[in-house]
Design an enzyme around this catalytic site. Structure first.
Site, PDB file in Angstrom:
ATOM      1  N   HIS A   1       0.815  -1.216   0.000  1.00 37.17           N
ATOM      2  CA  HIS A   1       0.000   0.000   0.000  1.00 37.17           C
ATOM      3  C   HIS A   1       0.848   1.265   0.000  1.00 37.17           C
ATOM      4  O   HIS A   1       1.881   1.338   0.652  1.00 37.17           O
ATOM      5  CB  HIS A   1      -0.898  -0.016   1.248  1.00 37.17           C
ATOM      6  CG  HIS A   1      -1.794   1.161   1.378  1.00 37.17           C
ATOM      7  ND1 HIS A   1      -1.834   1.950   2.510  1.00 37.17           N
ATOM      8  CD2 HIS A   1      -2.697   1.701   0.513  1.00 37.17           C
ATOM      9  CE1 HIS A   1      -2.727   2.903   2.344  1.00 37.17           C
ATOM     10  NE2 HIS A   1      -3.262   2.782   1.140  1.00 37.17           N
TER      11      HIS A   1
ATOM     12  N   HIS B   1       0.587  10.945  -1.663  1.00 42.39           N
ATOM     13  CA  HIS B   1      -0.663  10.798  -0.927  1.00 42.39           C
ATOM     14  C   HIS B   1      -0.960  12.034  -0.100  1.00 42.39           C
ATOM     15  O   HIS B   1      -2.013  12.642  -0.221  1.00 42.39           O
ATOM     16  CB  HIS B   1      -0.623   9.561  -0.029  1.00 42.39           C
ATOM     17  CG  HIS B   1      -1.948   9.204   0.562  1.00 42.39           C
ATOM     18  ND1 HIS B   1      -2.553   9.954   1.562  1.00 42.39           N
ATOM     19  CD2 HIS B   1      -2.787   8.172   0.301  1.00 42.39           C
ATOM     20  CE1 HIS B   1      -3.711   9.396   1.881  1.00 42.39           C
ATOM     21  NE2 HIS B   1      -3.881   8.320   1.129  1.00 42.39           N
TER      22      HIS B   1
ATOM     23  N   ASP C   1      -3.843   4.337  -7.936  1.00 37.62           N
ATOM     24  CA  ASP C   1      -4.924   4.933  -7.147  1.00 37.62           C
ATOM     25  C   ASP C   1      -5.004   6.407  -7.527  1.00 37.62           C
ATOM     26  O   ASP C   1      -4.251   7.242  -7.026  1.00 37.62           O
ATOM     27  CB  ASP C   1      -4.632   4.738  -5.661  1.00 37.62           C
ATOM     28  CG  ASP C   1      -5.773   5.203  -4.770  1.00 37.62           C
ATOM     29  OD1 ASP C   1      -6.756   5.757  -5.299  1.00 37.62           O
ATOM     30  OD2 ASP C   1      -5.682   5.027  -3.544  1.00 37.62           O
TER      31      ASP C   1
END
Length: 278
Positions: free
Chosen positions: A5, A41, A85
């Site tokens: 992740h 992120h 993502d």
């Protein structure tokens, strides 16, 4: 699949691949016009993680291309799947449409142009919400327009909004996407799975197993860092677990009670072939 992740720079990428992860998930940011910019992120992010790792998107694609090319000095045979993502929230419909085209252009430029077809990585284009479906539409159109339609064999799709399963299927039907669909369910590791529950995850697995009428190829759960959660996911029959501790998930997978039923996927395994839970 043991899916690492938030792999947003090269140091953490090396660390996860060294642990044995056979897939990575990376957060991709976009400009207001829809141009893919960086792997990043930002805060907030999962607990016990550094949120500010980053590299440019072009550098990221070049690195992952090298890592997935047999014969390259940096080649890593365990890098099988790359989940992009896509951070699309806040973009206009025009920017989303442009983003789909530009992502197709960039993947083609770094992986498949000039007769290069030997890279082994497969991509999952992961869109946050079904309302952003135009991104998938223009991505697929651009792949055809630039002569890369055959490379759609290396691309899958995913909506990550934990939305209504029937609504998601209707969107895929509208887009004409009937295969290569990864379905996901999850919550940040900062929240106990107890509060999320597994009812939707179980529904996805049931839909995957329905037969030829299903639209789901693979089901993965995120972000599972506790042994009880990983074991539960395996018992339910997931195809992949996204985690912040890839080596930990692999160690659970290798325990006798699980290794008789599961093994870590290799290049010989089709990432879009459907397997039923048994």
């Amino acid at each position: 699949f043991a899916l690492a992740h938030m792999v947003n720079d090269f140091d953490i990428m090396k660390s996860y691949l060294d642990e044995g992860a056979n897939g990575i998930e990376t957060d991709i940011t976009f400009s207001p016009e829809g141009e893919p910019e960086s792997a990043f992120h930002g805060v907030p992010c999962d607990c016990k993680r550094w949120c500010d790792r980053t590299v440019s998107f072009d550098s990221y694609l070049q690195k992952t291309s090298d890592l997935s090319t047999p014969g390259h000095p940096d080649y890593r045979e365990n890098l099988l799947i790359i989940i992009l993502d896509l951070k699309l929230n806040g973009l206009s419909q025009d920017a989303l449409a442009n983003g789909g085209r530009r992502l197709a252009d960039k993947l083609a430029a770094h992986f498949w142009t000039g007769g290069r077809r030997d890279q082994r990585a497969t991509f999952v284009v992961s869109v946050p919400q079904t309302s952003q479906k135009v991104f998938m539409k223009t991505f697929r159109e651009e792949m055809e327009a630039i002569g890369m339609g055959d490379m759609n064999a290396k691309v899958g799709f995913d909506f990550t909004d934990n939305g209504d399963v029937s609504v998601t299927k209707a969107v895929y039907d509208e887009l004409g996407i009937t295969e290569h669909i990864w379905a996901s369910d999850g919550i940040t590791n900062c929240v106990a799975l107890l509060f999320r529950g597994t009812s939707r995850l179980e529904e996805l697995i049931q839909k995957r197993d329905e037969g030829e009428s299903t639209y789901i190829s693979k089901v993965y759960a995120w972000t599972y860092d506790k042994e009880t959660s990983v074991v539960l996911a395996l018992e339910l029959g997931v195809d992949g677990v996204m985690t912040n501790y890839a080596d930990f998930v692999i160690s659970i997978l290798n325990k006798p009670e699980h290794s008789s039923k599961y093994r870590l996927a290799t290049y010989e395994d089709d990432p879009f072939e459907r397997f039923k839970a048994v």
